[in-house]
Write a protein that holds these residues in place. Sequence first.
Motif, short mmCIF file in Angstrom:
data_model
loop_
_atom_site.label_atom_id
_atom_site.label_comp_id
_atom_site.label_asym_id
_atom_site.label_seq_id
_atom_site.Cartn_x
_atom_site.Cartn_y
_atom_site.Cartn_z
N LYS A 73 0.84 -1.19 0.00
CA LYS A 73 0.00 0.00 0.00
C LYS A 73 0.88 1.25 0.00
CE LYS A 73 -4.15 -1.74 2.34
NZ LYS A 73 -5.03 -1.55 3.52
N ASN A 74 0.44 2.27 -0.72
CA ASN A 74 1.19 3.51 -0.78
C ASN A 74 0.30 4.67 -0.35
OD1 ASN A 74 3.95 2.96 -2.18
ND2 ASN A 74 2.46 1.74 -3.32
N GLU A 75 0.84 5.51 0.49
CA GLU A 75 0.07 6.60 1.06
C GLU A 75 0.15 7.85 0.19
OE1 GLU A 75 1.15 7.32 5.06
OE2 GLU A 75 -0.71 8.35 5.55
N ILE A 76 -1.00 8.52 0.01
CA ILE A 76 -1.06 9.84 -0.60
C ILE A 76 -1.39 10.82 0.53
CG2 ILE A 76 -2.18 11.32 -2.30
CD1 ILE A 76 -3.00 8.83 -3.82
N LEU A 77 -0.58 11.85 0.67
CA LEU A 77 -0.79 12.83 1.73
C LEU A 77 -0.90 14.23 1.16
CD1 LEU A 77 1.77 11.62 4.44
CD2 LEU A 77 -0.70 11.25 4.41
N GLU A 78 -1.85 14.98 1.69
CA GLU A 78 -1.95 16.41 1.40
C GLU A 78 -1.34 17.16 2.58
OE1 GLU A 78 -5.27 19.95 0.73
OE2 GLU A 78 -5.91 17.86 0.97
N LEU A 79 -0.31 17.94 2.31
CA LEU A 79 0.40 18.68 3.35
C LEU A 79 0.14 20.17 3.22
CD1 LEU A 79 3.92 16.95 3.06
CD2 LEU A 79 1.98 16.24 4.49
N SER A 80 -0.05 20.82 4.34
CA SER A 80 -0.11 22.28 4.33
C SER A 80 1.32 22.80 4.46
CB SER A 80 -0.98 22.81 5.46
OG SER A 80 -0.44 22.43 6.71
N LEU A 81 1.62 23.85 3.72
CA LEU A 81 2.98 24.38 3.69
C LEU A 81 3.26 25.23 4.91
CD1 LEU A 81 3.00 25.32 -0.05
CD2 LEU A 81 4.42 23.59 0.99
N PRO A 82 4.53 25.31 5.32
CA PRO A 82 4.88 26.21 6.42
C PRO A 82 4.50 27.65 6.08
CG PRO A 82 6.71 24.73 5.91
CD PRO A 82 5.68 24.54 4.83
N GLU A 83 4.13 28.40 7.12
CA GLU A 83 3.67 29.78 6.93
C GLU A 83 4.69 30.61 6.15
OE1 GLU A 83 2.45 33.62 9.74
OE2 GLU A 83 2.80 31.65 10.61
N LYS A 84 5.95 30.33 6.36
CA LYS A 84 7.01 31.11 5.71
C LYS A 84 6.96 31.00 4.19
CE LYS A 84 12.02 31.84 5.90
NZ LYS A 84 13.28 31.44 6.53
N LEU A 85 6.45 29.86 3.67
CA LEU A 85 6.41 29.65 2.23
C LEU A 85 5.15 30.21 1.58
CD1 LEU A 85 7.78 26.02 1.82
CD2 LEU A 85 8.98 28.19 1.52
N CYS A 86 4.17 30.61 2.38
CA CYS A 86 2.90 31.04 1.83
C CYS A 86 2.79 32.56 1.74
CB CYS A 86 1.75 30.51 2.67
SG CYS A 86 1.65 28.69 2.68
N ALA A 87 3.57 33.29 2.51
CA ALA A 87 3.48 34.75 2.51
C ALA A 87 4.18 35.33 1.30
CB ALA A 87 4.09 35.30 3.79
N LYS A 88 3.54 36.26 0.61
CA LYS A 88 4.15 36.88 -0.55
C LYS A 88 4.97 38.12 -0.19
CE LYS A 88 1.26 35.30 -4.34
NZ LYS A 88 0.51 35.68 -5.55
N GLY A 89 4.62 38.77 0.90
CA GLY A 89 5.37 39.95 1.31
C GLY A 89 6.39 39.61 2.39
N ASN A 90 7.05 40.62 2.89
CA ASN A 90 7.98 40.42 3.99
C ASN A 90 7.19 40.20 5.28
OD1 ASN A 90 10.27 40.78 2.39
ND2 ASN A 90 10.16 43.01 2.61
N GLN A 91 7.39 39.05 5.90
CA GLN A 91 6.67 38.77 7.12
C GLN A 91 7.65 38.71 8.29
OE1 GLN A 91 7.52 36.62 4.92
NE2 GLN A 91 7.97 34.61 5.75
#
Length: 382
Positions: free
Chosen positions: A11-29
């Motif tokens: 069996k092989n697992e498919i996972l949906e991962l949420s990205l770290p906050e640092k990778l989702c911000a478009k501006g300087n955070q």
Amino acid sequence: ICIAGYNVGKKNEILELSLPEKLCAKGNQGLCPERDFTVKHGCFSQRPIYQLKHVVGTSLLVSSGPPDALLQVWRLATDESDTITLVDSIQHQSPGSQWSKISAVCSPTPQVLHGSKVSDLAIQEIASHKVLFTPGLADCEPISELEFLDHSTFSFCSLNGRLWLADSRQRSSLIGHSDVPVSNEDGYHWTMGWAPGHSKVARLCWDGRVVLTDYRDLSRTLSLTKLAIPTTIPNSDCLSLTWAPCLQDHLAVSGFNGTVHIYDTSSWLAKSSGVEPTFIHQGHSVTPEFDQEKPVVTRHAWHPWRQRVLLSAADDGSFHVWDWTDQRSSDNYAAGSSFVSSVSPSQEKPHTTACLLQQTHCVSLIGDSDASSSSTRGDSYV
């Protein structure tokens, strides 16, 4: 982002991962305390998953893998369910065919371009299974890579390096084709990658040769280059070349070993050899035990708007995200990669691989062992 394993016979697992906050911000955070991936949803597949594609604009995924050309259609989890669901299977080719390369698009309806050989190539509507287009070519050469360029134009490359460009709206669908401008001995495998938003296409051979072509004139070679690749791989399934979406003339190659090489093609001459990379990411090639077999990178991808951020997965189940600095302008080679986050396999179940998918806006590449990192231990399917 979604990742999946491809162990044969398990069996092989498919996972949906949420990205770290640092990778989702478009501006300087400011400071981002959350630097790790978080598992949102998942499921198990009875088949190994060699390719996993998202139908952009929908909640559908399409997967392919051995032992045959069967495609599986999955639906991402909804508010009512926390699992990814298998909703359909598509079988266009004969049951004995090899696993299909795939590309998906949603215009005007969800469609999948797939084929294991040039003669088997087809575009099918996912919902009805209706065959919308076949190019009608008799070539039985295996396909190494294929890609929708827009809703009607697509390209595909065979293992021997021949490149085709086609338009499904035209009765004579082939716009052009190109052979590799070198002697191509039997057994040499090629793949391709298109530069997003530009007219360049690159073909990569497993011995390190790269051919650059402009699709407006496929008969003319822009550059024939030999990369400084240390090893020749015995299996072309992991061979990968991608162009940076936000950094002009830069591409990344992987699948030769546990590294990802980044190159600046702006200075490539018509013919050159021994071209050195702008940066080498070595995070996957560092193993905890000296005598342990070193992993091979199975997939890599560029972040869609952060110029120098990539993600990568390897056949030991590791999944990394990292950024890099041009080593030519850095005094410290190792400091060129700043590790952001990773998911690592458990010690009990090594040698499991992961496939990457651009699901919303983020993609994935590799991590460097010399930089500070945070790492989570998880199931080896990750």
